[in-house]
Design a protein around this motif. Structure first.
Motif, PDB file in Angstrom:
ATOM      1  N   VAL A  11       0.660  -0.994   0.029  1.00  0.00           N
ATOM      2  CA  VAL A  11      -0.109  -0.667  -0.056  1.00  0.00           C
ATOM      3  C   VAL A  11       1.137   1.240   0.042  1.00  0.00           C
ATOM      4  CG1 VAL A  11      -1.597   1.423   1.246  1.00  0.00           C
ATOM      5  CG2 VAL A  11      -1.883  -0.999   0.944  1.00  0.00           C
ATOM      6  N   HIS A  12       0.458   2.202  -0.628  1.00  0.00           N
ATOM      7  CA  HIS A  12       0.870   3.260  -1.024  1.00  0.00           C
ATOM      8  C   HIS A  12       0.065   4.574  -0.983  1.00  0.00           C
ATOM      9  CE1 HIS A  12       1.113   2.113  -5.329  1.00  0.00           C
ATOM     10  NE2 HIS A  12       0.864   3.977  -5.732  1.00  0.00           N
ATOM     11  N   THR A  13       0.730   5.797  -1.354  1.00  0.00           N
ATOM     12  CA  THR A  13       0.148   6.815  -1.360  1.00  0.00           C
ATOM     13  C   THR A  13      -0.070   7.448  -2.700  1.00  0.00           C
ATOM     14  OG1 THR A  13       0.516   7.391   0.842  1.00  0.00           O
ATOM     15  CG2 THR A  13      -0.634   9.295  -0.670  1.00  0.00           C
ATOM     16  N   ASN A  14      -1.128   7.639  -3.858  1.00  0.00           N
ATOM     17  CA  ASN A  14      -0.540   7.956  -4.628  1.00  0.00           C
ATOM     18  C   ASN A  14      -0.521   9.532  -4.862  1.00  0.00           C
ATOM     19  OD1 ASN A  14      -3.089   9.473  -5.046  1.00  0.00           O
ATOM     20  ND2 ASN A  14      -4.055   7.680  -6.227  1.00  0.00           N
ATOM     21  N   GLU A  15      -0.385  10.135  -5.935  1.00  0.00           N
ATOM     22  CA  GLU A  15       0.102  11.582  -6.645  1.00  0.00           C
ATOM     23  C   GLU A  15      -1.551  12.372  -6.218  1.00  0.00           C
ATOM     24  OE1 GLU A  15      -1.060  10.095 -10.417  1.00  0.00           O
ATOM     25  OE2 GLU A  15      -0.147   9.661  -8.758  1.00  0.00           O
ATOM     26  N   PHE A  16      -2.375  12.169  -5.715  1.00  0.00           N
ATOM     27  CA  PHE A  16      -3.640  12.507  -5.082  1.00  0.00           C
ATOM     28  C   PHE A  16      -4.092  12.448  -3.618  1.00  0.00           C
ATOM     29  CE2 PHE A  16      -4.144  10.813  -9.374  1.00  0.00           C
ATOM     30  CZ  PHE A  16      -4.620  11.942 -10.431  1.00  0.00           C
ATOM     31  N   GLY A  17      -3.407  11.660  -3.571  1.00  0.00           N
ATOM     32  CA  GLY A  17      -3.376  11.400  -1.522  1.00  0.00           C
ATOM     33  C   GLY A  17      -4.151  10.282  -1.349  1.00  0.00           C
ATOM     34  N   ASN A  18      -4.481   9.333  -2.642  1.00  0.00           N
ATOM     35  CA  ASN A  18      -4.734   8.599  -1.829  1.00  0.00           C
ATOM     36  C   ASN A  18      -4.055   7.256  -1.536  1.00  0.00           C
ATOM     37  OD1 ASN A  18      -7.657  10.354  -2.061  1.00  0.00           O
ATOM     38  ND2 ASN A  18      -7.182   9.873  -4.271  1.00  0.00           N
ATOM     39  N   SER A  19      -4.601   6.402  -0.516  1.00  0.00           N
ATOM     40  CA  SER A  19      -3.417   4.665  -1.029  1.00  0.00           C
ATOM     41  C   SER A  19      -4.529   4.154  -1.498  1.00  0.00           C
ATOM     42  CB  SER A  19      -4.046   4.069   0.717  1.00  0.00           C
ATOM     43  OG  SER A  19      -4.417   5.028   2.148  1.00  0.00           O
ATOM     44  N   THR A  20      -3.425   2.890  -2.167  1.00  0.00           N
ATOM     45  CA  THR A  20      -3.769   2.702  -3.362  1.00  0.00           C
ATOM     46  C   THR A  20      -2.885   1.735  -3.300  1.00  0.00           C
ATOM     47  OG1 THR A  20      -4.234   2.230  -5.206  1.00  0.00           O
ATOM     48  CG2 THR A  20      -2.454   3.909  -4.682  1.00  0.00           C
ATOM     49  N   ILE A  21      -2.585   0.292  -4.619  1.00  0.00           N
ATOM     50  CA  ILE A  21      -1.681  -0.639  -5.175  1.00  0.00           C
ATOM     51  C   ILE A  21      -1.045   0.006  -5.962  1.00  0.00           C
ATOM     52  CG2 ILE A  21      -1.719  -2.153  -3.268  1.00  0.00           C
ATOM     53  CD1 ILE A  21      -3.736  -4.304  -4.815  1.00  0.00           C
ATOM     54  N   ASP A  22      -0.820  -0.964  -6.163  1.00  0.00           N
ATOM     55  CA  ASP A  22       0.126  -1.665  -7.716  1.00  0.00           C
ATOM     56  C   ASP A  22      -0.367  -2.519  -8.400  1.00  0.00           C
ATOM     57  OD1 ASP A  22       0.479  -2.178 -10.379  1.00  0.00           O
ATOM     58  OD2 ASP A  22       3.006  -2.070  -9.824  1.00  0.00           O
ATOM     59  N   PHE A  23      -1.725  -2.397  -9.266  1.00  0.00           N
ATOM     60  CA  PHE A  23      -3.127  -3.460  -9.688  1.00  0.00           C
ATOM     61  C   PHE A  23      -1.988  -4.347 -10.911  1.00  0.00           C
ATOM     62  CE2 PHE A  23      -6.003  -0.297  -7.530  1.00  0.00           C
ATOM     63  CZ  PHE A  23      -6.702  -1.642  -6.369  1.00  0.00           C
ATOM     64  N   PHE A  24      -1.133  -3.776 -11.466  1.00  0.00           N
ATOM     65  CA  PHE A  24      -0.479  -4.171 -12.199  1.00  0.00           C
ATOM     66  C   PHE A  24       0.906  -5.005 -11.296  1.00  0.00           C
ATOM     67  CE2 PHE A  24      -1.926  -2.619 -15.138  1.00  0.00           C
ATOM     68  CZ  PHE A  24      -2.229  -3.446 -16.626  1.00  0.00           C
ATOM     69  N   ASN A  25       1.239  -5.829  -9.946  1.00  0.00           N
ATOM     70  CA  ASN A  25       2.046  -6.375  -9.383  1.00  0.00           C
ATOM     71  C   ASN A  25       1.097  -7.415  -9.242  1.00  0.00           C
ATOM     72  OD1 ASN A  25       3.022  -7.397  -7.618  1.00  0.00           O
ATOM     73  ND2 ASN A  25       4.022  -5.810  -6.532  1.00  0.00           N
ATOM     74  N   PRO A  26       1.093  -8.606  -9.578  1.00  0.00           N
ATOM     75  CA  PRO A  26      -0.521  -9.818  -8.993  1.00  0.00           C
ATOM     76  C   PRO A  26      -0.085 -10.399  -7.202  1.00  0.00           C
ATOM     77  CG  PRO A  26       2.261 -10.343  -9.989  1.00  0.00           C
ATOM     78  CD  PRO A  26       2.171  -9.115 -10.388  1.00  0.00           C
ATOM     79  N   ASN A  27       1.896  -9.931  -6.726  1.00  0.00           N
ATOM     80  CA  ASN A  27       1.030 -10.020  -5.555  1.00  0.00           C
ATOM     81  C   ASN A  27       0.557  -9.247  -4.852  1.00  0.00           C
ATOM     82  OD1 ASN A  27       3.063 -12.534  -6.096  1.00  0.00           O
ATOM     83  ND2 ASN A  27       4.520 -10.784  -5.720  1.00  0.00           N
ATOM     84  N   ALA A  28       0.518  -8.063  -4.691  1.00  0.00           N
ATOM     85  CA  ALA A  28      -0.463  -6.916  -4.708  1.00  0.00           C
ATOM     86  C   ALA A  28      -2.124  -7.724  -4.733  1.00  0.00           C
ATOM     87  CB  ALA A  28      -0.235  -6.053  -5.342  1.00  0.00           C
TER      88      ALA A  28
END
Length: 287
Positions: A27-44
């Motif tokens: 989980v990381h914070t994107n440029e809009f200040g929202n928590s998200t994950i890299d949905f192109f990372n299968p482990n995530a």
């Protein structure tokens, strides 16, 4: 999304991490200040699914073999909620029994059907590894054991035959058919997605995984659905309503003609998740 889908709102990453700590590193914070994950990372995506199942669906032990389809749960839940609407439309009351054709290693549709609506579910698949994994996901959770049964389709010439037992009744069947006609076509589709997202071709991977029987088959979605409809006639006295997702809208005309020829009544339910549009084709044979 369907108004009853609890995933209509953004993911609650704080709560998700509380129930499933292995999600935290992804989980990381994107440029809009929202928590998200890299949905192109299968482990995530895998850890997100585990967290969602724990937080919202009381499934504490869930896994899939490497490279098998890690189905995105919000869209799968949408199909389940729309089926509930279809059952109401055709006046089916509880208890409900459903059949998921192509259950996959993840067993997501039977899990959601049993946990959201308390349905009894049967899941079938032709892939032995997928069947073993689906069974493991059921037996690893005591709340699923009495609600879900997994069956192996041993004959690739059949879909319902060999799965639906004599004198067995189902209120509905559901299916998310293989989308592509070949592995090459599946990879081309992923390349288009990567290009649209500004990613490099070297990053090519199917972020949700998927084996041959899950993502592609000879003839692709259109041929599979033609087979599904043709065989459904043989089980019209054992199934109240048949349903399937239809990802490609240009497949609908031929399928509608086939259903009309078989004297089935049908209707189409549109589905929309973000920019993705799909639909459910539902049909039944009148008494």
């Amino acid at each position: 999304m369907h108004p009853k889908n609890l995933h209509n709102t953004p993911y609650q990453f704080k709560k998700l991490i509380e129930v499933h700590i292995p999600l935290a590193p992804f989980v990381h914070t994107n440029e809009f200040g929202n928590s998200t994950i890299d949905f192109f990372n299968p482990n995530a995506v895998l850890e997100l699914n585990k967290a969602l199942l724990k937080l919202h669906y009381n499934v504490t032990n869930w896994s899939i073999p490497t490279n098998y389809l890690c189905a995105p749960i919000p869209g799968r839940a949408d199909y389940i909620h729309h089926i509930a609407d279809i059952l109401n439309k055709v006046n089916i009351n509880t208890p409900v029994k459903g059949l998921d054709i192509g259950v996959g290693a993840n067993c997501i549709y039977p899990i959601l059907g049993s946990q959201i609506y308390n349905w009894k579910m049967v899941g079938s698949d032709i892939n032995e590894v997928a069947v073993a994994s689906a069974k493991q996901n059921v037996t690893a959770n005591t709340n699923l054991v009495d609600a879900i049964e997994i069956r192996h389709q041993k004959d690739n010439a059949n879909i319902f035959a060999g799965i639906i037992k004599s004198n067995e009744k189902f209120d509905f069947t559901m299916c998310n058919p293989p989308f592509h006609s070949s592995e090459k076509e599946a990879k081309k589709g992923t390349q288009r997605k990567l290009k649209n997202l500004g990613k490099q071709a070297s990053e090519l991977k199917l972020n949700f995984g998927g084996m041959a029987n899950e993502l592609w088959c000879n003839g692709g979605e259109a041929l599979f659905l033609k087979r599904l409809i043709k065989e459904s006639v043989l089980f019209k006295d054992q199934v109240t309503v048949f349903t399937s997702l239809v990802s490609k809208s240009n497949n609908l005309t031929k399928l509608q003609k086939q259903l009309t020829k078989l004297k089935a009544s049908y209707f189409i339910v549109p589905m929309e998740q973000g920019n993705k549009k799909s639909r459910i084709l539902a049909w039944k044979f009148n008494d």
